[in-house]
Design an enzyme around this catalytic site. Structure first.
Site, short mmCIF file in Angstrom:
data_model
loop_
_atom_site.label_atom_id
_atom_site.label_comp_id
_atom_site.label_asym_id
_atom_site.label_seq_id
_atom_site.Cartn_x
_atom_site.Cartn_y
_atom_site.Cartn_z
N HIS A 1 -10.44 -5.59 -2.60
CA HIS A 1 -11.53 -5.36 -1.65
C HIS A 1 -12.60 -4.56 -2.39
O HIS A 1 -12.45 -3.35 -2.58
CB HIS A 1 -11.03 -4.55 -0.45
CG HIS A 1 -10.03 -5.27 0.40
ND1 HIS A 1 -10.37 -6.33 1.20
CD2 HIS A 1 -8.70 -5.08 0.57
CE1 HIS A 1 -9.30 -6.77 1.84
NE2 HIS A 1 -8.26 -6.03 1.47
N ASP B 1 -12.50 -9.70 -1.07
CA ASP B 1 -13.82 -9.74 -0.44
C ASP B 1 -14.71 -8.79 -1.22
O ASP B 1 -14.24 -7.83 -1.84
CB ASP B 1 -13.81 -9.44 1.07
CG ASP B 1 -12.98 -8.24 1.47
OD1 ASP B 1 -12.91 -7.25 0.71
OD2 ASP B 1 -12.39 -8.27 2.57
N GLU C 1 -6.46 -10.44 -1.38
CA GLU C 1 -7.30 -10.17 -0.20
C GLU C 1 -8.77 -10.02 -0.60
O GLU C 1 -9.48 -9.15 -0.10
CB GLU C 1 -6.82 -8.89 0.52
CG GLU C 1 -5.37 -8.94 0.94
CD GLU C 1 -4.90 -7.69 1.66
OE1 GLU C 1 -5.74 -6.88 2.11
OE2 GLU C 1 -3.67 -7.49 1.77
N ASN D 1 1.99 -5.21 -3.19
CA ASN D 1 0.58 -5.50 -2.88
C ASN D 1 -0.17 -4.19 -2.58
O ASN D 1 0.32 -3.35 -1.83
CB ASN D 1 0.55 -6.41 -1.64
CG ASN D 1 -0.82 -6.98 -1.34
OD1 ASN D 1 -1.46 -7.57 -2.21
ND2 ASN D 1 -1.27 -6.83 -0.10
N GLU E 1 0.80 -1.24 0.00
CA GLU E 1 0.00 0.00 0.00
C GLU E 1 0.83 1.29 0.00
O GLU E 1 0.60 2.20 0.80
CB GLU E 1 -0.96 -0.02 1.20
CG GLU E 1 -1.88 -1.23 1.18
CD GLU E 1 -2.79 -1.35 2.41
OE1 GLU E 1 -2.68 -0.52 3.31
OE2 GLU E 1 -3.58 -2.29 2.44
#
Ligand code: G3I
Length: 477
Positions: free
Chosen positions: A247, A278, A276, A210, A169
């Site tokens: 996400h 979702d 990750e 990432n 990030e």
């Protein structure tokens, strides 16, 4: 990520393949023939379904849930890759400067490997979840602390991690530039220093950048990260993969250009991993779209969802973001993901490099081994090793070696062979390799040395050169 800032024919099919392989073996032609895997062979778990095209399907695991048998039962059954949700982060692994603590990280790691899963490492250099001592550093002291942290954590897990999120990030949400942080203020080269440090610390781990909100190809942040990866590849900065956190929510919605994002990164010569995943609201259609976009790109090598049940999610159960409900039941999204994975065709399997589809006659075959080595070591009381080619592409290939114990159990093993051509291993998992030139030695990892009588374990590798099935020798420790 700041939550507020961002948005019943299987047995028949398998039996058919076994019978075909058996018949070919009986005719003495098995090593010269490759059997194509029928598209759509139905597996009943996410990990097994993803493995049909050479991919993994993972989840984030939290030590706080390891005492919950419903959680561990689902996680163990469905997933074959594990990311520690918080336990390998900076505040967990170096709570005081130069005092490393791997207690919680090792709990996740050990649970994973004891259940036959691989592990993604998350994460080494990040502006968030820094311990107080690091937050208070700046300049060269912080730069040195970052390097020291990477070395400390990666040496503890050396040879054990499939891929590390080396930097997490680091880009700003708005403009495609770097995020302001104490790490960024040490100098713009902090990211490449992190990657060079990581490569030296564990040459066997894939090194990933990432981030979230880099899923939509038209967003400036995506372009910013893309330009950094392109620059790194052009200058030889060691980077192997990009992690799309994915996400998805109403502010950061899935967009059909996601496939373009994946294929564009892959075309730079890196793997893409969905790290990750979702989806708030849990749309089954969106989950299927994400999976299909990954399956469409050979170098999209795997998908990790960020938790097991809705109640395990960092987002809270009410957002329904995962594949299992809070009672552990499979949701509609689960079924759509499983079906999409089962529909993968062999020619969409990942290839480490370059990003080309394998030729039809080298299709991956999940089971059984179709090209055993011409010679294996004697079994009784000892062990045997057989090799099969999983996948191949111009200039490289992927193989799997099965190590089987004979009439008594084995507590450690070593497999040796010699290449007849100019093959060289580029990455190996499930074993520790040594040797030089054409001579290769692979011995067991700490977690897969013990094999019960008649049972087996496997290791795998990718290599440069032409696919080969040399004669293997297995020696028990
Ligand atoms: O364990 C303590 C508990 O003892 C305490 O009572 C409680 C009080 O707030 O906090 C608990 O720790 C929390 C921890 O999760 C475990 O639940 C932290 O406050 C909380 O900040 C932490 O959140 C994690 C978040 O990263 C922190 O940045 C989430 O679990 C984790 O899912 C999330 O994961 C990140 C990825 O690493 C990077 N990408 C975004 C993703 C989602 O934010």
């Amino acid at each position: 990520m700041d939550r507020n800032a961002t948005p019943s024919d299987r047995p028949r099919r398998l039996r058919g393949r076994v019978l075909l392989a058996g018949a070919l073996g009986a005719l003495g032609v098995i090593s010269a023939v490759t059997v194509s895997v029928p598209a759509g062979a139905a597996e009943s778990t996410l990990g097994a379904a993803a493995a049909q095209s050479g991919r993994y399907f993972g989840t984030a695991i939290s030590t706080s849930r390891l005492g919950d048998s419903q959680y561990t039962t689902i996680a163990n059954r469905e997933f074959n890759m594990v990311t520690a949700e918080n336990e390998m982060k900076i505040d967990a692994t170096e709570p005081n400067q130069n005092q490393f603590n791997f207690t919680q990280g090792d709990r996740v790691y050990n649970w994973a490997v004891q259940n036959g899963k691989r592990v993604r490492g998350h994460t080494l250099a990040w502006h968030n979840q820094q311990p107080n001592w690091m937050r208070n550093l700046s300049g060269s002291a912080l730069r040195q602390a970052m390097i020291n942290h990477i070395n400390g954590v990666m040496s503890h897990y050396k040879g054990k991690i499939y891929a590390w999120d080396v930097v997490n990030e680091a880009f700003d949400d708005g403009n495609g530039g770097r995020r302001d942080s104490n790490l960024q203020r040490t100098g713009n080269d902090w990211i490449e220093v992190a990657f060079r440090t990581a490569r030296a610390a564990d040459p066997d781990a894939k090194l990933c950048y990432n981030d979230y909100n880099i899923d939509n190809w038209s967003w400036a942040k995506t372009q910013g990260v893309y330009n950094m990866v392109r620059d790194f590849k052009s200058r030889g900065v060691p980077i192997d993969c990009v992690g799309l956190q994915s996400h998805f929510n109403s502010q950061s919605a899935y967009n059909s250009n996601y496939r373009t994002t994946i294929s564009s990164f892959a075309a730079l010569g890196v793997d893409v991993q969905i790290t990750e995943l979702d989806i708030q609201g849990g749309s089954a259609q969106t989950y299927a779209n994400v999976v299909n976009d990954c399956l469409a790109v050979p170098r999209c090598t795997g998908i990790t969802v960020w938790g097991v049940r809705d109640s395990d999610s960092w987002l809270g159960a009410s957002t329904s973001p995962l594949l299992f409900d809070s009672n552990g039941n499979k949701k509609a999204a689960y079924t759509s993901v499983l079906n999409a994975l089962n529909a993968a065709t062999p020619n969409t399997s990942p290839s480490p490099t370059p990003p080309v589809s394998p030729s039809p006659n080298t299709s991956p075959s999940p089971t059984p081994p179709v090209s055993p080595s011409p010679g294996t070591s004697p079994l009784p009381g000892g062990c045997s090793a057989t090799i099969r080619t999983v996948n191949s592409w111009p200039g490289g290939f992927q193989s799997e070696v099965t190590v089987q114990a004979g009439s008594s159990s084995v507590s450690g093993w070593t497999v040796n062979w010699s290449w007849s051509g100019s093959q060289s291993i580029t990455q190996l998992w499930g074993g520790l390799t040594s040797g030089s030139g054409s001579s290769v030695t692979v011995r067991n990892e700490s977690w897969n040395g013990s094999i019960a009588a008649g049972a087996s374990t496997t290791f795998g590798f990718t290599a440069n050169g032409s696919a080969a099935t040399p004669t293997l020798t297995c020696t028990r420790a």
